[in-house]
Design a protein around this motif. Structure first.
Motif, short mmCIF file in Angstrom:
data_model
loop_
_atom_site.label_atom_id
_atom_site.label_comp_id
_atom_site.label_asym_id
_atom_site.label_seq_id
_atom_site.Cartn_x
_atom_site.Cartn_y
_atom_site.Cartn_z
N ILE A 75 1.14 -1.21 -0.25
CA ILE A 75 0.37 0.08 0.36
C ILE A 75 0.91 1.38 0.12
CG2 ILE A 75 -1.74 1.89 1.55
CD1 ILE A 75 -3.35 -1.57 2.37
N LYS A 76 1.80 1.63 1.02
CA LYS A 76 2.88 1.78 1.08
C LYS A 76 3.35 2.67 -0.82
CE LYS A 76 4.37 4.51 5.06
NZ LYS A 76 3.83 5.04 4.99
N SER A 77 3.74 1.61 -0.63
CA SER A 77 4.84 2.12 -2.76
C SER A 77 3.54 1.94 -3.08
CB SER A 77 5.12 0.79 -2.27
OG SER A 77 4.54 -0.60 -3.39
N LEU A 78 2.33 2.30 -3.42
CA LEU A 78 0.94 2.28 -4.73
C LEU A 78 1.10 4.61 -4.23
CD1 LEU A 78 -1.88 0.27 -2.95
CD2 LEU A 78 -0.30 0.10 -6.05
N SER A 79 1.63 4.67 -3.29
CA SER A 79 1.53 5.88 -3.13
C SER A 79 3.21 6.22 -4.31
CB SER A 79 1.57 6.44 -1.88
OG SER A 79 2.81 7.20 -1.59
N LYS A 80 3.72 6.18 -4.42
CA LYS A 80 5.09 6.25 -5.18
C LYS A 80 4.43 5.90 -6.79
CE LYS A 80 8.59 4.39 -1.81
NZ LYS A 80 7.73 3.45 -1.78
N GLU A 81 3.60 5.38 -7.28
CA GLU A 81 2.70 5.38 -8.64
C GLU A 81 1.77 6.82 -8.22
OE1 GLU A 81 4.03 2.83 -10.56
OE2 GLU A 81 5.07 2.67 -9.16
N GLU A 82 1.31 7.33 -7.30
CA GLU A 82 0.42 8.56 -7.15
C GLU A 82 -0.94 7.63 -7.71
OE1 GLU A 82 1.26 11.55 -10.75
OE2 GLU A 82 2.29 11.90 -9.13
N ILE A 83 -0.83 6.52 -6.79
CA ILE A 83 -2.06 6.05 -6.80
C ILE A 83 -2.71 6.42 -5.17
CG2 ILE A 83 -3.38 3.51 -6.06
CD1 ILE A 83 -2.05 3.73 -9.03
N THR A 84 -4.06 7.07 -4.90
CA THR A 84 -4.51 6.84 -4.17
C THR A 84 -5.23 6.11 -3.32
OG1 THR A 84 -5.14 9.35 -4.63
CG2 THR A 84 -6.13 9.38 -2.04
N VAL A 85 -5.41 5.48 -1.50
CA VAL A 85 -5.26 4.29 -1.05
C VAL A 85 -6.38 5.43 0.31
CG1 VAL A 85 -5.54 2.48 -0.05
CG2 VAL A 85 -3.45 3.39 -1.52
N LEU A 86 -7.73 4.39 -0.03
CA LEU A 86 -8.83 4.69 1.40
C LEU A 86 -8.80 3.15 1.58
CD1 LEU A 86 -9.60 7.29 -0.74
CD2 LEU A 86 -11.80 6.58 -0.02
N ILE A 87 -8.38 3.20 2.84
CA ILE A 87 -8.51 1.87 4.13
C ILE A 87 -9.39 1.98 5.46
CG2 ILE A 87 -6.84 0.64 5.41
CD1 ILE A 87 -4.23 1.61 4.39
N VAL A 88 -10.30 1.49 5.48
CA VAL A 88 -11.36 0.91 6.91
C VAL A 88 -10.47 0.25 7.25
CG1 VAL A 88 -13.24 0.44 7.25
CG2 VAL A 88 -13.13 1.86 5.54
N SER A 89 -10.14 0.64 8.56
CA SER A 89 -9.02 -1.01 9.06
C SER A 89 -9.92 -0.85 11.06
CB SER A 89 -8.11 -0.84 9.31
OG SER A 89 -7.64 -1.63 10.15
N HIS A 90 -9.64 -1.34 11.62
CA HIS A 90 -10.56 -1.82 12.74
C HIS A 90 -8.59 -2.00 14.08
CE1 HIS A 90 -14.35 -3.19 11.87
NE2 HIS A 90 -14.29 -2.34 12.85
N ASN A 91 -7.19 -2.26 12.53
CA ASN A 91 -6.09 -2.30 13.45
C ASN A 91 -5.54 -0.72 13.30
OD1 ASN A 91 -3.51 -2.87 13.77
ND2 ASN A 91 -3.53 -5.05 13.46
N ILE A 92 -5.46 0.03 14.76
CA ILE A 92 -5.33 1.43 15.09
C ILE A 92 -3.61 1.46 14.17
CG2 ILE A 92 -4.89 3.03 15.69
CD1 ILE A 92 -7.73 1.72 17.65
N GLN A 93 -3.28 0.13 15.33
CA GLN A 93 -1.35 -0.05 15.38
C GLN A 93 -0.69 -0.07 13.34
OE1 GLN A 93 1.49 0.57 17.55
NE2 GLN A 93 1.58 1.36 15.67
N GLN A 94 -1.79 -0.81 13.27
CA GLN A 94 -1.07 -0.74 11.31
C GLN A 94 -1.29 0.48 10.80
OE1 GLN A 94 -2.94 -4.48 10.54
NE2 GLN A 94 -1.42 -5.62 10.80
#
Ligand code: ATP
Ligand code: MG
Length: 247
Positions: free
Chosen positions: A187-206
């Motif tokens: 997911i981190k590497s996607l932002s280098k490709e200018e992809i925007t990411v919306l995540i829903v998660s219950h895992n606050i640490q991650q």
């Protein structure tokens, strides 16, 4: 991350009869940004994502994607605008290989099947390499892959279909720590490709480790938002746990 707004949500609400699922949501998301939505069960996270993926039509409010107002709310039109939901399990076909899964529904059509397949394989190889997705053999059936690899194939497929804004609802649910880490690295590497990411998660640490910005939702509203680099995990956990405790 750039200063181009790729997704603008204004006064967005959704009611199911007299149940308020989300109410008056306003936000702007920038190109290449990784944004997380957290909050208790029933806070409205999935409803918001389902509107963005065209599954639900909003009761009121507006959405602009790459500067264009969304008029038709159905999955096809939203995918056409560049926003795609990555479904971890539902969208992959276990007994097909990786190449076929990436091209599912978007196969290159030509008379000679072999040429067609070779071309598809090369495109798939390039796509996976660019995304640093580590899969030993493209001939593997998707059913043989680990959860992290499956997520990688699903993301590659979404990008191949033209996804420039990806929605991931609980992308690491049911995964071990190591696998989850791989998915978050991807997911981190996607932002280098200018992809925007919306995540829903219950895992606050991650979420804290991966996101640029975190929105906290409660009873259909965004009650708090912060940039992760302006704060630290403990501070965020306190805010979130405080919000949870107040429910
Ligand atoms: N199809 C529907 N029909 C009726 N009510 C719904 C529907 N979908 C969601 N809701 C209601 O809308 C509210 C928000 O639900 P939503 O699923 O968006 O929450 P969530 O934040 O994704 O929760 P969770 O963390 O449990 O996945 C809840 O009160 C839920 O019961
Ligand atoms: Mg949900």
């Amino acid at each position: 991350m750039s200063d181009e707004v790729v997704l603008k949500i204004s006064h967005l609400s959704k009611y199911f009869g007299n149940i308020k699922a989300i109410e008056n949501i306003n936000l702007e998301i920038f190109k290449g940004e990784i944004v997380a939505f957290v909050g208790d069960n029933g806070a409205g996270k999935s409803t918001l994502m389902k509107i963005l993926s065209g599954e639900y039509r909003p009761s009121s409010g507006e959405i602009e994607i790459f500067g264009e107002k969304v008029v038709k709310f159905n999955p096809k039109s939203l995918i056409k605008k560049g926003i795609t939901t990555v479904y971890q399990n539902l969208a992959l076909v276990d007994n097909l290989d990786i190449v076929s899964n990436i091209f599912l529904g978007y196969e290159k059509r030509k008379f000679m099947f072999f040429l067609q397949h070779r071309e598809m394989k090369m495109t798939a190889e390039k796509l996976l390499k660019n995304l640093n997705i580590n899969i030993p053999s493209l001939e593997s059936e998707v059913g043989e892959l680990s959860g992290g690899q499956r997520q990688g194939v699903a993301i590659a497929r979404a990008i191949h279909q033209g996804g420039r804004i990806l929605i991931l609802d609980e992308p690491t649910a049911a995964m071990g720590i190591k696998e989850s880490r791989e998915v978050y690295k991807l997911i981190k590497s996607l932002s280098k490709e200018e992809i925007t990411v919306l995540i829903v998660s219950h895992n606050i640490q991650q979420v804290f480790d991966v996101a640029d910005k975190v929105y906290i939702m409660k009873r259909g509203n965004i009650v708090n938002q912060f940039k992760t680099h302006d704060t630290n995990y403990n501070e965020i956990a306190d805010i979130i746990l405080g919000e949870y405790a107040a429910c």
